[in-house]
Design a protein around this motif. Structure first.
Motif, short mmCIF file in Angstrom:
data_model
loop_
_atom_site.label_atom_id
_atom_site.label_comp_id
_atom_site.label_asym_id
_atom_site.label_seq_id
_atom_site.Cartn_x
_atom_site.Cartn_y
_atom_site.Cartn_z
N VAL A 9 10.82 68.09 20.01
CA VAL A 9 10.85 68.01 18.81
C VAL A 9 12.66 67.39 18.37
CG1 VAL A 9 10.52 68.68 16.34
CG2 VAL A 9 9.07 69.16 17.89
N ARG A 10 13.48 67.97 18.99
CA ARG A 10 14.86 68.00 18.46
C ARG A 10 15.13 66.63 19.07
NH1 ARG A 10 17.87 71.43 16.68
NH2 ARG A 10 16.58 73.45 17.39
N VAL A 11 14.75 66.28 20.24
CA VAL A 11 15.13 64.86 20.69
C VAL A 11 14.34 63.80 20.00
CG1 VAL A 11 14.79 63.26 22.65
CG2 VAL A 11 15.56 65.81 23.17
N PHE A 12 13.20 64.07 19.65
CA PHE A 12 12.64 63.01 18.78
C PHE A 12 13.41 62.77 17.69
CE2 PHE A 12 9.69 62.00 15.06
CZ PHE A 12 9.07 60.90 15.54
N VAL A 13 13.43 63.93 16.67
CA VAL A 13 14.23 63.87 15.30
C VAL A 13 15.64 63.18 15.52
CG1 VAL A 13 15.28 65.01 13.33
CG2 VAL A 13 13.12 65.62 14.29
N THR A 14 16.40 63.39 16.52
CA THR A 14 17.75 62.87 16.68
C THR A 14 17.63 61.44 16.96
OG1 THR A 14 18.45 65.23 17.43
CG2 THR A 14 20.04 63.38 17.87
N TYR A 16 15.27 59.69 16.31
CA TYR A 16 14.80 58.61 15.21
C TYR A 16 16.13 58.40 14.03
CZ TYR A 16 11.66 57.37 11.26
OH TYR A 16 11.10 56.73 10.33
N ASP A 17 16.79 59.22 13.87
CA ASP A 17 17.96 59.14 13.17
C ASP A 17 19.14 58.19 13.81
OD1 ASP A 17 17.04 61.00 11.27
OD2 ASP A 17 17.82 62.71 11.99
N ALA A 18 19.37 58.53 15.28
CA ALA A 18 20.45 57.45 15.68
C ALA A 18 19.95 56.17 15.99
CB ALA A 18 20.89 58.35 17.03
N ARG A 19 18.66 55.99 16.24
CA ARG A 19 18.17 54.79 16.82
C ARG A 19 18.98 54.20 18.12
NH1 ARG A 19 14.91 53.05 12.32
NH2 ARG A 19 14.37 54.87 11.13
N SER A 20 19.55 55.23 18.90
CA SER A 20 20.02 54.87 20.22
C SER A 20 19.87 56.01 21.14
CB SER A 20 21.34 54.58 19.98
OG SER A 20 22.19 54.58 21.03
N VAL A 21 19.46 55.75 22.41
CA VAL A 21 19.33 56.97 23.32
C VAL A 21 21.03 57.32 23.72
CG1 VAL A 21 19.12 57.26 25.89
CG2 VAL A 21 17.42 55.92 24.56
N THR A 22 21.80 56.42 23.69
CA THR A 22 23.22 57.23 23.99
C THR A 22 23.73 57.78 22.66
OG1 THR A 22 23.85 54.81 25.12
CG2 THR A 22 25.78 56.04 24.30
N PRO A 33 19.86 60.19 30.61
CA PRO A 33 18.53 60.39 31.48
C PRO A 33 17.95 61.36 30.83
CG PRO A 33 20.46 59.96 32.70
CD PRO A 33 20.92 60.14 31.64
N SER A 34 18.41 62.64 30.39
CA SER A 34 17.71 63.53 29.66
C SER A 34 17.08 63.20 28.47
CB SER A 34 18.62 64.58 29.39
OG SER A 34 19.04 65.44 30.48
N VAL A 35 17.53 62.41 27.68
CA VAL A 35 17.00 61.83 26.39
C VAL A 35 15.69 61.01 26.88
CG1 VAL A 35 17.26 60.26 24.25
CG2 VAL A 35 18.90 62.07 25.02
#
Length: 299
Positions: A9-14, A16-22, A33-35
């Motif tokens: 959930v934390r990855v999803f929300v972050t 969504y807000d960042a719009r970037s895996v990096t 890679p973890s993301v």
């Protein structure tokens, strides 16, 4: 659907807000890679791609947009409960706080805030995020910032507000030796003069609102992103600019500039600290907000 891991959930929300895996990886303090692995698991759980790569970053799908509000709010509530159970000892804390602030705030308020916070918690880190008035409501809701200082009230539900500076007013700042304007400014002179305007994203648009309501138009010759660039610009040109009186007076003490009253009525305004109400369950958040209020109101 199987129970969802809180970390997902934390990855999803972050993301969504960042719009970037990096950027998401940086904010979560994990590897890219973890993301990516977490995103793969999320896609399996929800049976949807959730995010699609584009020229503007990772764009959420319709399913992701539907999921986001509920997951964001649930995560915020869980974090608030967990934070509330933790003890906070300022002297030994290494916590990072994020504060949304305009460049005016950086010049006028940040030195006092930083001195006060570091006197009590020398190991803490303060990150200042340039204020974007249209985004700050979401930043508070999603926890991207702990608090924001601005002159325009944030009316969103669940946002607390504490006035730091009251009855501020706008004035006009210009070259001390302006060729056509002396010790006072008429409405005709104001309209005929050329103006420098600061981006509306700073939240300082009250004077513009008054002009618009009165049907008055001025000659805008320059638009800049920051107030801090104005002193040098004004002293080397015939441009006029509207600024809060406190910072305009400070600029006039350091450069060959003068401060004049505006030739039309603009209501006074307050500068206030805003934060999400539920976050005050956290001792660290309470300390941070209380510290800012104390630093400014008792200075």
């Amino acid at each position: 659907m199987a129970a969802i891991d809180l970390n997902l959930v934390r990855v999803f929300v972050t993301l969504y807000d960042a719009r970037s895996v990096t950027l998401a990886a940086e904010r979560l303090h994990v590897t890219q890679p973890s993301v990516s692995y977490a995103l793969s698991r999320l896609r399996d759980l929800f049976g949807d791609r959730l995010f699609v790569r584009s020229r503007d970053g990772m764009q959420p799908t319709f399913t992701a947009m539907q999921l986001y509000p509920a997951l964001r709010d649930s995560l915020a509530q869980i974090d608030s409960v967990l934070e509330g159970s933790k003890e906070f000892e300022p002297r030994h804390s290494q916590k990072r706080f994020r504060l949304a602030l305009t460049d005016l705030g950086e010049m006028a308020l940040l030195p006092r805030i930083l001195a006060h916070l570091h006197a009590q918690a020398p190991g803490t880190e303060l990150e200042v995020v340039p204020l974007e008035i249209d985004k700050v409501e979401d930043w508070l809701a999603t926890g991207q910032v702990n608090a924001a200082i601005c002159s325009r009230p944030i009316q969103a539900a669940g946002v607390e507000r504490r006035v730091l500076l009251s009855d501020e007013r706008y004035v006009c700042l210009l070259n001390r030796d302006h060729v056509s304007i002396g010790d006072s400014l008429s409405l005709e002179q104001f309209i005929q003069a050329r103006h420098a305007v600061v981006a509306a994203s700073t939240g300082h648009g009250l004077a513009e609102d008054v002009l618009r309501k009165q049907g008055l138009q001025r000659k805008v010759s320059l638009k800049v992103s920051h107030f801090s660039s104005l002193p040098r610009i004004l002293q080397e040109s015939d441009l006029l600019a509207i600024l809060p009186e406190q910072i305009a007076s400070a600029f006039a003490l350091e450069a060959p500039l003068k401060v004049l009253d505006l030739p039309f009525e603009v209501p006074p305004f307050d500068v206030a600290l805003h934060w999400q109400a539920h976050t005050t369950r956290s001792p660290a958040q309470r300390w941070f907000c209380d510290g800012i209020v104390e630093a400014i109101t008792r200075a």
